[in-house]
Design a protein around this motif. Structure first.
Motif, PDB file in Angstrom:
ATOM      1  N   ALA A 138       0.820  -1.211   0.000  1.00 41.67           N
ATOM      2  CA  ALA A 138       0.000   0.000   0.000  1.00 41.67           C
ATOM      3  C   ALA A 138       0.853   1.258   0.000  1.00 41.67           C
ATOM      4  O   ALA A 138       0.450   2.289  -0.534  1.00 41.67           O
ATOM      5  CB  ALA A 138      -0.938  -0.001   1.203  1.00 41.67           C
ATOM      6  N   GLY A 139       2.036   1.203   0.611  1.00 41.98           N
ATOM      7  CA  GLY A 139       2.877   2.386   0.694  1.00 41.98           C
ATOM      8  C   GLY A 139       2.869   2.990   2.086  1.00 41.98           C
ATOM      9  O   GLY A 139       2.087   2.604   2.964  1.00 41.98           O
ATOM     10  N   MET A 140       3.750   3.952   2.279  1.00 46.82           N
ATOM     11  CA  MET A 140       3.943   4.530   3.604  1.00 46.82           C
ATOM     12  C   MET A 140       2.733   5.337   4.074  1.00 46.82           C
ATOM     13  O   MET A 140       2.281   5.189   5.214  1.00 46.82           O
ATOM     14  CB  MET A 140       5.188   5.421   3.602  1.00 46.82           C
ATOM     15  CG  MET A 140       5.531   6.001   4.960  1.00 46.82           C
ATOM     16  SD  MET A 140       6.845   7.241   4.848  1.00 46.82           S
ATOM     17  CE  MET A 140       8.126   6.270   4.035  1.00 46.82           C
ATOM     18  N   ILE A 141       2.186   6.196   3.219  1.00 46.88           N
ATOM     19  CA  ILE A 141       1.101   7.084   3.652  1.00 46.88           C
ATOM     20  C   ILE A 141      -0.160   6.304   3.994  1.00 46.88           C
ATOM     21  O   ILE A 141      -0.750   6.524   5.069  1.00 46.88           O
ATOM     22  CB  ILE A 141       0.830   8.151   2.574  1.00 46.88           C
ATOM     23  CG1 ILE A 141       2.044   9.065   2.423  1.00 46.88           C
ATOM     24  CG2 ILE A 141      -0.416   8.963   2.924  1.00 46.88           C
ATOM     25  CD1 ILE A 141       1.911  10.102   1.338  1.00 46.88           C
ATOM     26  N   PRO A 142      -0.653   5.386   3.145  1.00 45.84           N
ATOM     27  CA  PRO A 142      -1.819   4.600   3.555  1.00 45.84           C
ATOM     28  C   PRO A 142      -1.588   3.795   4.833  1.00 45.84           C
ATOM     29  O   PRO A 142      -2.499   3.670   5.664  1.00 45.84           O
ATOM     30  CB  PRO A 142      -2.054   3.671   2.355  1.00 45.84           C
ATOM     31  CG  PRO A 142      -1.456   4.398   1.207  1.00 45.84           C
ATOM     32  CD  PRO A 142      -0.254   5.088   1.765  1.00 45.84           C
ATOM     33  N   THR A 143      -0.386   3.272   4.992  1.00 45.39           N
ATOM     34  CA  THR A 143      -0.085   2.522   6.212  1.00 45.39           C
ATOM     35  C   THR A 143      -0.129   3.429   7.430  1.00 45.39           C
ATOM     36  O   THR A 143      -0.680   3.064   8.488  1.00 45.39           O
ATOM     37  CB  THR A 143       1.295   1.860   6.109  1.00 45.39           C
ATOM     38  OG1 THR A 143       1.339   1.023   4.955  1.00 45.39           O
ATOM     39  CG2 THR A 143       1.586   1.026   7.342  1.00 45.39           C
ATOM     40  N   TYR A 144       0.427   4.625   7.302  1.00 43.89           N
ATOM     41  CA  TYR A 144       0.383   5.572   8.420  1.00 43.89           C
ATOM     42  C   TYR A 144      -1.061   5.949   8.750  1.00 43.89           C
ATOM     43  O   TYR A 144      -1.434   6.034   9.931  1.00 43.89           O
ATOM     44  CB  TYR A 144       1.187   6.826   8.080  1.00 43.89           C
ATOM     45  CG  TYR A 144       1.205   7.843   9.200  1.00 43.89           C
ATOM     46  CD1 TYR A 144       2.161   7.773  10.205  1.00 43.89           C
ATOM     47  CD2 TYR A 144       0.250   8.864   9.260  1.00 43.89           C
ATOM     48  CE1 TYR A 144       2.178   8.689  11.236  1.00 43.89           C
ATOM     49  CE2 TYR A 144       0.262   9.784  10.283  1.00 43.89           C
ATOM     50  CZ  TYR A 144       1.231   9.693  11.279  1.00 43.89           C
ATOM     51  OH  TYR A 144       1.230  10.604  12.307  1.00 43.89           O
TER      52      TYR A 144
END
Length: 305
Positions: A138-144
């Motif tokens: 998903a990537g860093m931003i969605p995970t955050y």
């Protein structure tokens, strides 16, 4: 057959070329390469440990890292442990590593065992979904945003849950479980054993090598992780040891307990090396107990998968 008999009569080796006894030059070359590799590994470790145990005067005289001992002192370790920051960070790292490894192993073993049994519910879709996550994330931003939405910011669970499951480790475990003789499991079922009992009393005791290796993978991953703490932890008192190590060694933050500013680089260097040693000790202590299972566990799980 005739050729083999003739070779034996003439004293020739009948083994393949890659299994033949190495020549004297080959043995010397291998020994030299192994010695060079050992020195390349132990050399920096020796320098780090010796510098952390050296006095300020010795470090100043050496102009940095110490190669020749000139007195041993534990002042750097006393200053670090008395400061409280490193001690608290060690406790956080030990707690996160312990809880995270146990949680990851439970989830991975249950998932791998379920996927290794033919005819389980939604076997193929679940396996396919897991494999997709190995190649697409998903990537860093969605995970955050997910971690934030779950209310895990500034929580120790933010250091555990985002990386709690490794699909690669599940595939290794699944491959090993699939290699267990099905007749043994069927016999247990005929005797009335449940799947939980089969897993706990038959499968896991037969899988000590692979489970030890996977536990080591998870444990080292949790112990060395720092990026999740940088993303999700705002309270410095909850930082794990690797974040403290990064602050002291790479960013040059002053170590608590370093009172005399005039001591300069020498005192700071000894403290930095001491923090590195403290970060290395747990892994160096645990690895020898797991090393005997390492090659066997990984190779069996990979080949049988």
């Amino acid at each position: 057959m005739t050729v083999l008999m003739e070779d034996k009569a003439r004293g020739r080796s009948t083994r393949p070329a890659w299994e033949e006894e190495p020549s004297a030059a080959g043995k010397i070359t291998k020994a030299a390469v192994l010695v060079a590799v050992v020195l390349a590994v132990l050399g920096p470790l020796y320098t780090i440990v010796l510098t952390s145990l050296s006095s300020q005067g010795t470090i100043t005289e050496a102009g940095g890292l110490v190669l020749i001992p000139d007195g041993i002192t534990l002042d750097a370790y006393r200053q670090i442990l008395d400061g409280g920051v490193v001690t608290r960070a060690v406790a956080v790292s030990v707690g996160v590593t312990t809880v995270g490894t146990v949680l990851s192993m439970v989830v991975s073993v249950l998932c791998a065992y379920g996927l290794s049994r033919p005819g389980t519910f939604a076997h193929t879709p679940i396996l396919f979904t897991l494999l997709i996550t190995m190649f697409f994330g998903a990537g860093m931003i969605p995970t955050y945003l997910l971690v934030s939405g779950l209310g895990l910011i500034d929580s120790y669970w933010a250091l555990i849950l985002p990386g709690a499951v490794s699909v690669f480790n599940i595939i290794i475990l699944r491959g090993f479980f699939m290699g267990i003789d099905q007749g043994i499991l069927d016999s247990a079922r005929i005797d009335g054993a449940s799947e939980w009992r089969i897993l706990a009393q038959i499968v896991l005791p037969m899988s000590k090598a692979v489970t030890a290796v996977i536990a080591l993978f998870y444990g080292v991953g949790y112990w060395n992780a720092f990026f999740n703490a940088i993303l999700y932890i705002n309270d410095s008192s909850k930082n794990p040891l690797q974040v403290v190590l990064r602050s002291y060694v790479l960013q040059g933050v002053s170590v608590p307990g370093q009172i005399d500013v005039g001591q300069g680089v020498a005192a700071s260097l000894a403290l930095q090396m001491a923090v590195i040693v403290i970060a290395m000790v747990p892994i160096l202590f645990v690895y020898p107990f797991v090393q005997k299972h390492f090659t066997k566990g990984v190779m069996i799980g990979a080949v049988k998968g």
